[in-house]
Write a protein that holds these residues in place. Structure first.
Motif, PDB file in Angstrom:
ATOM      1  N   SER A 279      11.691 -38.926 -22.787  1.00 33.69           N
ATOM      2  CA  SER A 279       9.742 -38.722 -23.536  1.00 33.69           C
ATOM      3  C   SER A 279       9.142 -37.684 -22.210  1.00 33.69           C
ATOM      4  O   SER A 279       7.527 -38.066 -22.734  1.00 33.69           O
ATOM      5  CB  SER A 279       9.752 -40.315 -23.594  1.00 33.69           C
ATOM      6  OG  SER A 279      10.028 -41.047 -22.578  1.00 33.69           O
TER       7      SER A 279
ATOM      8  N   ASN B 201       2.618 -30.006 -26.479  1.00 35.83           N
ATOM      9  CA  ASN B 201       2.776 -30.245 -27.000  1.00 35.83           C
ATOM     10  C   ASN B 201       4.092 -29.756 -27.911  1.00 35.83           C
ATOM     11  O   ASN B 201       3.529 -28.465 -28.584  1.00 35.83           O
ATOM     12  CB  ASN B 201       2.335 -31.189 -27.759  1.00 35.83           C
ATOM     13  CG  ASN B 201       1.849 -32.239 -27.477  1.00 35.83           C
ATOM     14  OD1 ASN B 201       2.726 -32.760 -25.910  1.00 35.83           O
ATOM     15  ND2 ASN B 201       0.735 -32.968 -27.306  1.00 35.83           N
TER      16      ASN B 201
ATOM     17  N   HIS C  20      15.460 -44.655 -30.019  1.00 40.06           N
ATOM     18  CA  HIS C  20      15.276 -43.537 -29.439  1.00 40.06           C
ATOM     19  C   HIS C  20      16.938 -43.825 -28.809  1.00 40.06           C
ATOM     20  O   HIS C  20      17.623 -42.724 -29.229  1.00 40.06           O
ATOM     21  CB  HIS C  20      14.743 -43.549 -28.022  1.00 40.06           C
ATOM     22  CG  HIS C  20      13.174 -43.008 -28.346  1.00 40.06           C
ATOM     23  ND1 HIS C  20      12.394 -41.631 -28.384  1.00 40.06           N
ATOM     24  CD2 HIS C  20      12.363 -43.490 -28.389  1.00 40.06           C
ATOM     25  CE1 HIS C  20      11.157 -41.369 -28.472  1.00 40.06           C
ATOM     26  NE2 HIS C  20      10.575 -42.603 -28.565  1.00 40.06           N
TER      27      HIS C  20
ATOM     28  N   GLN D 161      10.491 -35.974 -28.343  1.00 42.19           N
ATOM     29  CA  GLN D 161      11.630 -37.364 -28.040  1.00 42.19           C
ATOM     30  C   GLN D 161      12.936 -37.064 -29.086  1.00 42.19           C
ATOM     31  O   GLN D 161      14.295 -37.695 -29.386  1.00 42.19           O
ATOM     32  CB  GLN D 161      11.030 -38.395 -28.348  1.00 42.19           C
ATOM     33  CG  GLN D 161      10.336 -38.550 -29.589  1.00 42.19           C
ATOM     34  CD  GLN D 161       9.115 -37.805 -29.653  1.00 42.19           C
ATOM     35  OE1 GLN D 161       8.029 -37.152 -29.429  1.00 42.19           O
ATOM     36  NE2 GLN D 161       8.499 -38.217 -30.774  1.00 42.19           N
TER      37      GLN D 161
ATOM     38  N   GLU E 226      -0.014 -37.655 -35.679  1.00 42.02           N
ATOM     39  CA  GLU E 226       1.394 -38.186 -35.667  1.00 42.02           C
ATOM     40  C   GLU E 226       2.792 -38.473 -36.996  1.00 42.02           C
ATOM     41  O   GLU E 226       3.172 -38.204 -36.950  1.00 42.02           O
ATOM     42  CB  GLU E 226       0.963 -39.714 -34.801  1.00 42.02           C
ATOM     43  CG  GLU E 226       2.404 -40.075 -33.987  1.00 42.02           C
ATOM     44  CD  GLU E 226       3.124 -38.945 -32.838  1.00 42.02           C
ATOM     45  OE1 GLU E 226       4.570 -38.667 -32.651  1.00 42.02           O
ATOM     46  OE2 GLU E 226       2.174 -38.052 -32.391  1.00 42.02           O
TER      47      GLU E 226
ATOM     48  N   GLU F 297       7.088 -41.867 -33.180  1.00 40.63           N
ATOM     49  CA  GLU F 297       7.526 -40.883 -32.797  1.00 40.63           C
ATOM     50  C   GLU F 297       9.102 -41.522 -32.145  1.00 40.63           C
ATOM     51  O   GLU F 297       9.731 -40.754 -32.621  1.00 40.63           O
ATOM     52  CB  GLU F 297       6.940 -40.747 -31.001  1.00 40.63           C
ATOM     53  CG  GLU F 297       5.693 -40.430 -31.034  1.00 40.63           C
ATOM     54  CD  GLU F 297       5.057 -40.804 -29.608  1.00 40.63           C
ATOM     55  OE1 GLU F 297       5.450 -41.679 -28.397  1.00 40.63           O
ATOM     56  OE2 GLU F 297       4.435 -39.599 -29.349  1.00 40.63           O
TER      57      GLU F 297
ATOM     58  N   ARG G 147       3.456 -35.295 -37.625  1.00 39.19           N
ATOM     59  CA  ARG G 147       4.069 -34.449 -36.917  1.00 39.19           C
ATOM     60  C   ARG G 147       6.146 -35.121 -37.037  1.00 39.19           C
ATOM     61  O   ARG G 147       7.266 -34.960 -36.645  1.00 39.19           O
ATOM     62  CB  ARG G 147       3.608 -35.018 -34.821  1.00 39.19           C
ATOM     63  CG  ARG G 147       4.997 -34.221 -34.073  1.00 39.19           C
ATOM     64  CD  ARG G 147       4.642 -34.741 -32.857  1.00 39.19           C
ATOM     65  NE  ARG G 147       3.181 -34.832 -32.542  1.00 39.19           N
ATOM     66  CZ  ARG G 147       2.617 -32.848 -32.398  1.00 39.19           C
ATOM     67  NH1 ARG G 147       3.784 -32.326 -31.568  1.00 39.19           N
ATOM     68  NH2 ARG G 147       1.734 -32.821 -31.448  1.00 39.19           N
ATOM     69  N   THR G 148       5.914 -36.109 -37.075  1.00 39.55           N
ATOM     70  CA  THR G 148       7.025 -37.189 -37.780  1.00 39.55           C
ATOM     71  C   THR G 148       7.424 -36.556 -39.027  1.00 39.55           C
ATOM     72  O   THR G 148       8.879 -36.545 -38.999  1.00 39.55           O
ATOM     73  CB  THR G 148       6.761 -39.005 -37.473  1.00 39.55           C
ATOM     74  OG1 THR G 148       6.238 -39.108 -36.597  1.00 39.55           O
ATOM     75  CG2 THR G 148       8.569 -39.314 -37.931  1.00 39.55           C
TER      76      THR G 148
ATOM     77  N   ASN H 117       9.573 -33.017 -38.005  1.00 41.09           N
ATOM     78  CA  ASN H 117      10.720 -33.436 -37.079  1.00 41.09           C
ATOM     79  C   ASN H 117      12.073 -34.317 -37.502  1.00 41.09           C
ATOM     80  O   ASN H 117      13.072 -33.970 -37.423  1.00 41.09           O
ATOM     81  CB  ASN H 117      10.051 -34.917 -35.906  1.00 41.09           C
ATOM     82  CG  ASN H 117       8.913 -33.801 -34.844  1.00 41.09           C
ATOM     83  OD1 ASN H 117       9.304 -33.079 -35.043  1.00 41.09           O
ATOM     84  ND2 ASN H 117       8.498 -34.707 -34.539  1.00 41.09           N
TER      85      ASN H 117
ATOM     86  N   LYS I 138       6.620 -34.591 -26.241  1.00 37.36           N
ATOM     87  CA  LYS I 138       6.653 -34.415 -27.981  1.00 37.36           C
ATOM     88  C   LYS I 138       7.468 -34.041 -28.192  1.00 37.36           C
ATOM     89  O   LYS I 138       7.972 -33.442 -29.685  1.00 37.36           O
ATOM     90  CB  LYS I 138       5.078 -34.246 -28.460  1.00 37.36           C
ATOM     91  CG  LYS I 138       3.842 -34.976 -28.234  1.00 37.36           C
ATOM     92  CD  LYS I 138       3.548 -36.239 -29.316  1.00 37.36           C
ATOM     93  CE  LYS I 138       2.357 -37.059 -28.826  1.00 37.36           C
ATOM     94  NZ  LYS I 138       2.853 -37.801 -29.681  1.00 37.36           N
TER      95      LYS I 138
ATOM     96  N   SER J  88      10.773 -40.325 -35.886  1.00 37.85           N
ATOM     97  CA  SER J  88      11.433 -39.129 -35.839  1.00 37.85           C
ATOM     98  C   SER J  88      12.408 -39.460 -35.240  1.00 37.85           C
ATOM     99  O   SER J  88      13.269 -37.719 -35.592  1.00 37.85           O
ATOM    100  CB  SER J  88      10.514 -38.064 -34.838  1.00 37.85           C
ATOM    101  OG  SER J  88      10.487 -38.389 -32.764  1.00 37.85           O
TER     102      SER J  88
END
Length: 636
Positions: free
Chosen positions: A119, A151, A563, A113, A627, A593, A630-631, A634, A111, A596
């Motif tokens: 990843s 993570n 990404h 990335q 999530e 993800e 988390r984003t 990030n 986690k 982020s």
């Protein structure tokens, strides 16, 4: 009954007392008084028992250079035990760095990335040396009990800024009883002690690139010449070469590695074979863009350097394929000015970069400017005064970087001043590199200058930054740079990748106007079509077609492509994708993800607002809400 209770309490207290004594015996204090800094050697109990003589000798030689050193050994059960101990030492003993020797638990990070190029799980000692990062434990590997999976924490900071420097001394797996892991460690530590017997300045450098355009190779050569001006005194002191389509120079590179006077080797696009037979003697080797430092494997190429029969001392390598860096030797000239290898590496740490071998080694001073006294300086007034007095470009760059780390309020003015006045590419690069991490007018002003800078590394840094930010105001500068850099293959490739992040129709409108007015070509129409043919093809051109396909595999690939190419024009559609409860939950999570990675985007406020909304909307699953949280963290 009371007697039994008293007896139980007696045994309990006795056990705790004995446990505390045992723990205290596991920390061998420094023989020197600790004033403002110290170093830690962390090892496992068995390694200490089998290599005690060599570990103690290594401690003694470090202390002979006035760096108080503690030895900590234990039968470590998990990474948290070690991290907690390091935090205590940092507070109580001002510990500045650590070396992990032997069987030390290996954190495997997921986690993350937005911090790296992959990843998958990443072996990373940033778990230990960056105290601000947080982690959520997942599991211990059943097949290799040294591996612990985590993570990156939902609320963890989104950038690497190591609190201390760190290095690993992890031996290679061996079936030979005469060269088991303990013998490898003992032999290496004897070598590390011996390396301190001769004071050595940086005056012999080798730089090798397997395949790289000539203009980019020349730019990096100029950087090294500014960082180590003393090597220019003799043509034999700076061996700098690259392969081309007519010949490869791997054999000559191996010969260079075996030189006994070589101080630093800098390797890009590593392509050497049979590493175990090289037996290098170079003090410090930097593998800039290859994953040869994966110390979670029983055998890893960088280990064949560290534990070679030669005198090779320390390697900087990556545990996974790293994100390409236009200037991986940033501030390396500070090794001329009193910094040890660990102090320099700490300034450039990524999630995947690691020192393997002794981090405390330092070269003799070979510059009129000294920097070791400024490594932990927090008085910005003192740093500004020092900046006005130093003359070498690397000292100026180092002090500007320290002011940035200290959040100096007057930095904007200094960056513009030093960029405009400096004849040194390294100083101008530092100004651009720092401005990239700031928002506002200073970034735009320096980018407009930097994309026209005579140095190619600086132009590359600006182009990559423009793509990450994605503001359409950068398109005219990128199109103009295309016409002005026809001689520079790396620049053209970078522009091609950068423009994938922008709207195709906008690019066409601006290119039409530019090719009508430019005087760079005799046949403007033909060159314009060539530009279109180059720019409007390739796997990243139609990312959205994949993402909004009905085939889930194509959707996964398109989302993963974000990404690499941050396609800013479709952020609104991507956020709608995440909100759509009819979409597959795994794809929605994957999109968050990928978003982020947009932490530098000019449209970041829209992502932030959407994540805040999603976090509290109970119509979505807890997994998606987490999530989103988390984003949000990030990209902030």
């Amino acid at each position: 009954m009371k007697a039994l209770n008293k007896l139980f309490i007696f045994f309990l207290v006795s056990h705790l007392f004995i446990s505390n004594i045992t723990r205290a015996q596991e920390i061998i204090p420094s023989t020197l008084e600790i004033k403002d800094r110290s170093f830690a050697i962390v090892t496992d109990r068995t390694t200490f028992e089998k290599c005690q003589k060599e570990i103690t000798a290594y401690r003694d030689v470090i202390e002979s250079e006035f760096l108080p050193t503690l030895i900590i050994y234990h039968s470590w059960k998990n990474p948290e035990q070690i991290k907690n101990e390091l935090k205590k030492l940092y507070e109580s003993s001002k510990t500045e760095g650590v070396i992990f020797i032997g069987d030390i638990p290996i954190p495997m990070i997921l986690k993350a990335q937005h911090l790296t190029n992959v990843s998958t799980a990443i072996p990373s000692d940033r778990f230990y040396d960056d105290f601000s990062l947080t982690f959520d434990f997942l599991e211990q590997s059943k097949t290799n009990t040294q591996l612990f999976f985590y993570n990156l924490g939902i609320s963890s900071p989104n950038r690497i800024r190591s609190t201390i420097y760190s290095a690993r001394l992890k031996p290679l797996a061996s079936s030979s009883k005469s060269n088991d892991k303990y013998q490898q460690i003992s032999t290496y530590l004897n070598k590390a002690v011996q390396a301190r017997q001769q004071k050595n300045s940086v005056d012999q450098i080798m730089s090798y690139v397997a395949f790289q355009p000539l203009s980019a190779w020349s730019s990096q050569s100029y950087f090294l010449e500014e960082q180590f001006p003393q090597v220019l005194k003799s043509s034999t002191r700076f061996q700098n070469y690259k392969d081309d389509k007519f010949r490869t120079l791997q054999g000559e590179t191996i010969n260079q590695f075996r030189r006994k006077d070589l101080d630093i080797a800098f390797i890009r696009q590593y392509a050497l074979s049979n590493v175990a037979m090289i037996h290098p003697n170079v003090t410090l080797t930097i593998f800039a863009d290859n994953p040869i430092g994966n110390f979670s494997e029983p055998q890893y190429d960088a280990g064949y350097f560290t534990f070679s029969p030669g005198n090779a001392l320390t390697v900087l390598a990556n545990s996974v394929q790293p994100t390409p860096h236009p200037h991986p030797t940033y501030l390396i000239g500070s090794l001329n000015m009193g910094l040890n290898i660990g102090q320099w590496a700490k300034l450039n740490n990524t999630l995947e970069s690691h020192l393997l071998g002794d981090p405390t080694f330092f070269f003799s001073l070979s510059s009129a400017d000294t920097l070791s006294q400024f490594v932990n300086e927090t008085d910005n007034k003192h740093l500004v005064q020092a900046l006005s007095k130093v003359s070498s470009p690397e000292a100026q760059s180092f002090l500007l970087n320290q002011l940035f780390l200290n959040r100096y309020e007057g930095l904007t003015k200094l960056l513009m001043q030093y960029y405009d006045s400096s004849k040194y590419a390294t100083v101008r690069y530092t100004c651009i590199h720092i401005a990239e991490r700031q928002e506002g007018e200073i970034r735009s002003a320096l980018f407009s200058k930097g994309i026209k800078d005579p140095d190619e590394c600086i132009r590359l840094e600006v182009i990559h930054s423009m793509a990450r930010i994605g503001d359409p105001i950068f398109i005219p500068a990128l199109v103009e740079a295309y016409t002005e850099n026809q001689h520079a293959e790396s620049i053209l490739s970078a522009i091609n990748m950068a423009l994938y992040a922008f709207n195709k129709d906008l690019i066409k409108n601006i290119a039409e106007q530019h090719f009508m007015t430019t005087n760079n070509y005799t046949d403007k129409s033909a060159e314009k079509e060539k530009f279109y043919d180059t720019q409007f093809t390739g796997v990243y051109l139609e990312i959205d077609k994949k993402i909004f396909d009905t085939n889930s595999d194509r959707q996964k690939q398109g989302i993963a492509d974000l990404h690499t190419v941050h396609y800013h024009p479709s952020i609104t559609r991507y956020l709608e994708f995440v909100r759509n409860s009819k979409m597959n939950i795994d794809l929605r999570i994957a999109m968050l993800e990928s978003l982020s990675c947009f932490r530098d985007s000019y449209r970041k406020p829209e992502i932030v607002a959407a994540c805040k909304e999603l976090m509290v909307d109970t119509r979505h699953s807890k997994r998606l809400r987490d999530e989103a949280r988390r984003t949000l963290n990030n990209i902030n």
